[in-house]
Design a protein around this motif. Structure first.
Motif, PDB file in Angstrom:
ATOM      1  N   UNK A 137       4.316   1.765   9.834  1.00  0.00           N
ATOM      2  CA  UNK A 137       3.281   1.261  10.753  1.00  0.00           C
ATOM      3  C   UNK A 137       1.970   2.076  10.630  1.00  0.00           C
ATOM      4  N   UNK A 138       2.165   3.384  10.493  1.00  0.00           N
ATOM      5  CA  UNK A 138       0.983   4.223  10.291  1.00  0.00           C
ATOM      6  C   UNK A 138       0.281   3.877   8.963  1.00  0.00           C
ATOM      7  N   UNK A 139       1.101   3.685   7.890  1.00  0.00           N
ATOM      8  CA  UNK A 139       0.523   3.307   6.600  1.00  0.00           C
ATOM      9  C   UNK A 139      -0.188   1.971   6.694  1.00  0.00           C
ATOM     10  N   UNK A 140       0.419   1.029   7.451  1.00  0.00           N
ATOM     11  CA  UNK A 140      -0.231  -0.271   7.616  1.00  0.00           C
ATOM     12  C   UNK A 140      -1.582  -0.134   8.326  1.00  0.00           C
ATOM     13  N   UNK A 141      -1.634   0.707   9.344  1.00  0.00           N
ATOM     14  CA  UNK A 141      -2.907   0.887  10.043  1.00  0.00           C
ATOM     15  C   UNK A 141      -3.971   1.521   9.123  1.00  0.00           C
ATOM     16  N   UNK A 142      -3.510   2.433   8.257  1.00  0.00           N
ATOM     17  CA  UNK A 142      -4.475   3.077   7.336  1.00  0.00           C
ATOM     18  C   UNK A 142      -4.953   2.134   6.233  1.00  0.00           C
ATOM     19  N   UNK A 143      -4.043   1.227   5.784  1.00  0.00           N
ATOM     20  CA  UNK A 143      -4.358   0.389   4.634  1.00  0.00           C
ATOM     21  C   UNK A 143      -4.549  -1.079   5.023  1.00  0.00           C
ATOM     22  N   UNK A 144      -5.084  -1.331   6.282  1.00  0.00           N
ATOM     23  CA  UNK A 144      -5.315  -2.706   6.718  1.00  0.00           C
ATOM     24  C   UNK A 144      -6.441  -3.370   5.888  1.00  0.00           C
ATOM     25  N   UNK A 145      -7.455  -2.584   5.582  1.00  0.00           N
ATOM     26  CA  UNK A 145      -8.553  -3.144   4.823  1.00  0.00           C
ATOM     27  C   UNK A 145      -8.177  -3.378   3.373  1.00  0.00           C
ATOM     28  N   UNK A 146      -7.262  -2.469   2.892  1.00  0.00           N
ATOM     29  CA  UNK A 146      -6.894  -2.565   1.484  1.00  0.00           C
ATOM     30  C   UNK A 146      -5.810  -3.610   1.239  1.00  0.00           C
TER      31      UNK A 146
END
Length: 606
Positions: free
Chosen positions: A309-318
């Motif tokens: 979930x943390x990775x998803x929040x960091x890579x939402x734009x990517x």
């Protein structure tokens, strides 16, 4: 004038002749003596009159040569109607000199008179008029009321003792003619009345004693028959008691065998319970280990979800393209969490059910131990066991339903795992391993439950068999108790009858002793009468003193005169007394001749 029936006139004439012959025979026998011979004329005339009475109204029977008209036919019927007459009939048939039926009938009449049972035999014939109608006409004397009157008159002949010799007489060729000159009165008969009165009193006493003897003999015979029947019943009861005792011993042996079998069954059940306890404990330990592994895996999955979930929040734009995939992954994880929660709840339920099974097994063990102490509590234990087995069956059904639900959930999870193989290969492999382990555990639990079902069924069958054996034993014990009660009642009856028999035997012995004493005294009186016949009474004026004490007579010392020896005694000296059945008080007796004393008044009249 009305014409009379000739048969009625004949019956009346025969009845009058029978009255005269019986009366003359009794009076002449009293004056002549008690025992009569066959040459005595009144006795011969009596038999002739009886032949005429029996021949009146006989039916004629045809034969080859002539017509038969004999009285032997109806007299033979007495043998069938009165069993005691069989001896007379047999002895009459065995007599060598008799050739005709009339001779046999005459011999039968003489033997019946000697037995003093002629009245009883003829009474049996008169009662059975249906059988007599084969031999007599409807107007015959034996078929009418005159026959009953003659039978009543024959009872008086029991006073006479007849000593007849039938073997040497020619009874076939005798001529039956009535001699009417014997029944005409003479002046000599009037003079012997006083003597007949004295002899009649003695004869009445003898008849009384003979009747008493007959009654006592009949009572003794009936008592002997009762004693024989009681002895037979007692022997039968003793045999039945022995059989019942043998049955009781057999039942006790069977009871011991059943108890030993019950102990063996209890030992086996205890062994099975111990084995099942060990298995359940091992399964619980494995279940605990598997649960710990699942908890760890769940924690790891949650951590990974947080990291992703943390990775998803960091890579939402990517990773805009992968948003849809992430949403699907989140939904799948939620579903997995729900499935895991449901599986945990199912495992908790299974654990509770296992605890209940353990508690039920412990209660079964306690109940089996209690059944050794008392057989009466088995019914209650069986009811409880049945209720609990029903509960276990219900729980088993619930477990099966839950297992089916778990299998469906597994199938759904497997489908979802196939979608997520690419990302979660390692996770799916671990989960499959865990699911395979759970399936194995479930299979083991199912096999254990099947074994427990079979074991419970065997226990129920054994309990039903024990119930049946207990019911049979109760029925047999009730029957044995009833037999014991009946045997005790019969023993009491036997004792009472034995007491009654002993009392009656003692009474018979006392009566026999009294009768023997009275007979001896009567014989002494007869001898004294014979010796002292012809003596004359003393005059009242000449008898001034008592012969024994030699004191003068007065008002206090009254005179008592002996009718035989003529001696006079005072009331103080004449103390000998003799009891008589005809008088309520005892009679004073002379000391010298043992005759009855008579009190005299002042005038010379006794």
């Amino acid at each position: 004038l009305a014409v009379k029936d000739p048969t009625a006139v004949e019956r009346a004439n025969l009845l009058n002749m029978a009255k005269l012959s019986i009366k003359g025979l009794i009076e002449s026998a009293l004056s002549f003596g008690r025992t009569l011979d066959s040459d005595y004329p009144p006795l011969q005339q009596f038999f002739v009159v009886m032949e005429h009475c029996l021949k009146h109204g006989l039916k004629v029977r045809k034969s080859f040569l002539s017509y038969n008209k004999t009285i032997w036919g109806p007299l033979e019927l007495v043998e069938k109607l009165y069993p005691e007459a069989e001896e007379i009939a047999a002895s009459v048939r065995d007599l060598p000199g008799l050739k005709t039926p009339l001779g046999r009938a005459r011999a039968w009449l003489r033997l019946a008179l000697m037995q003093k049972k002629m009245a009883d035999y003829l009474r049996c014939l008169i009662i059975q008029r249906d059988l007599l109608s084969e031999f007599y006409e409807y107007h015959a004397l034996m078929m009418e009321e005159e026959g009953a009157v003659i039978v009543g008159l024959l009872v008086g002949l029991n006073v006479i003792d007849a000593n007849l010799c039938v073997k040497g007489e020619d009874l076939d060729s005798q001529v039956g003619v009535i001699d009417f000159s014997m029944y005409l009165k003479s002046d000599d008969d009037v003079g012997g009345k006083e003597r007949n009165v004295q002899i009649a009193a003695i004869l009445d006493q003898k008849n009384y004693v003979e009747e008493l003897n007959r009654q006592l003999n009949s009572t003794v015979s009936s008592l002997h028959a009762r004693v024989d029947s009681l002895e037979k019943s007692n022997t039968k009861l003793i045999e039945e008691l022995a059989i019942a005792k043998n049955n009781i011993i057999k039942l006790q042996e069977e009871n011991h065998q059943l108890r030993s079998e019950n102990t063996l069954i209890l030992m086996k059940t205890q062994h099975h319970l111990e084995v099942t306890k060990v298995d359940v404990e091992a399964e619980l330990q494995t279940y605990k280990h598997s649960r710990q592994g699942l908890d760890e895996m769940y924690n790891e999955a949650r951590r990974q979800l947080r990291e992703e979930s943390q990775l998803r929040q960091d890579m939402e734009n990517e990773l805009v393209v992968q948003v849809s995939m992430k949403h699907e992954i989140e939904l799948a994880m939620k579903l997995l969490e729900k499935d895991i929660h449901e599986k945990q709840d199912a495992l908790i339920g299974l654990r509770q059910q296992l605890d209940e099974v353990k508690a039920i097994n412990i209660e079964m063990y306690q109940k089996l131990q209690i059944s050794e102490d008392a057989m009466k509590e088995k019914n209650e234990i069986i009811g409880r066991l049945e209720d609990k087995t029903n509960q276990i069956n219900a729980t088993m059904k619930q477990l099966e339903q839950r297992l089916q639900q778990a299998e469906k959930a597994q199938m759904e999870a497997e489908n979802e795992d196939e979608k997520l193989k690419q990302e979660y290969v390692n996770k799916s492999e671990s989960l499959q391993k865990e699911f395979s382990q759970k399936e194995k555990q479930l299979l083991q639990l199912e096999t254990d439950l099947k074994i427990e079902k079979e074991w419970r069924q065997t226990l129920e069958d054994d309990l039903q068999k024990e119930k049946e054996t207990v019911s049979h034993l109760r029925i047999e014990t009730q029957e044995i108790s009833n037999l014991k009660k009946e045997f005790l009642k019969l023993q009491e009856k036997n004792r009472q009858l034995k007491r009654i028999c002993q009392d009656q035997e003692a009474a018979l012995q006392e009566l026999a002793s009294k009768l023997s004493e009275s007979k001896l005294k009567i014989e002494d009186i007869k001898e004294a009468n014979k010796a002292l016949q012809g003596q004359v009474w003393l005059k009242d004026k000449e008898a001034t003193h008592c012969k024994l004490c030699e004191k003068e007579f007065s008002l206090s010392k009254r005179k008592h005169h002996c009718r035989n020896c003529g001696e006079i005694f005072c009331n103080a000296c004449s103390d000998n007394e003799l009891p008589l059945p005809s008088s309520p008080k005892p009679v004073r007796v002379c000391d010298s001749c043992h005759a009855i004393l008579i009190q005299r008044c002042s005038s010379n009249v006794p």
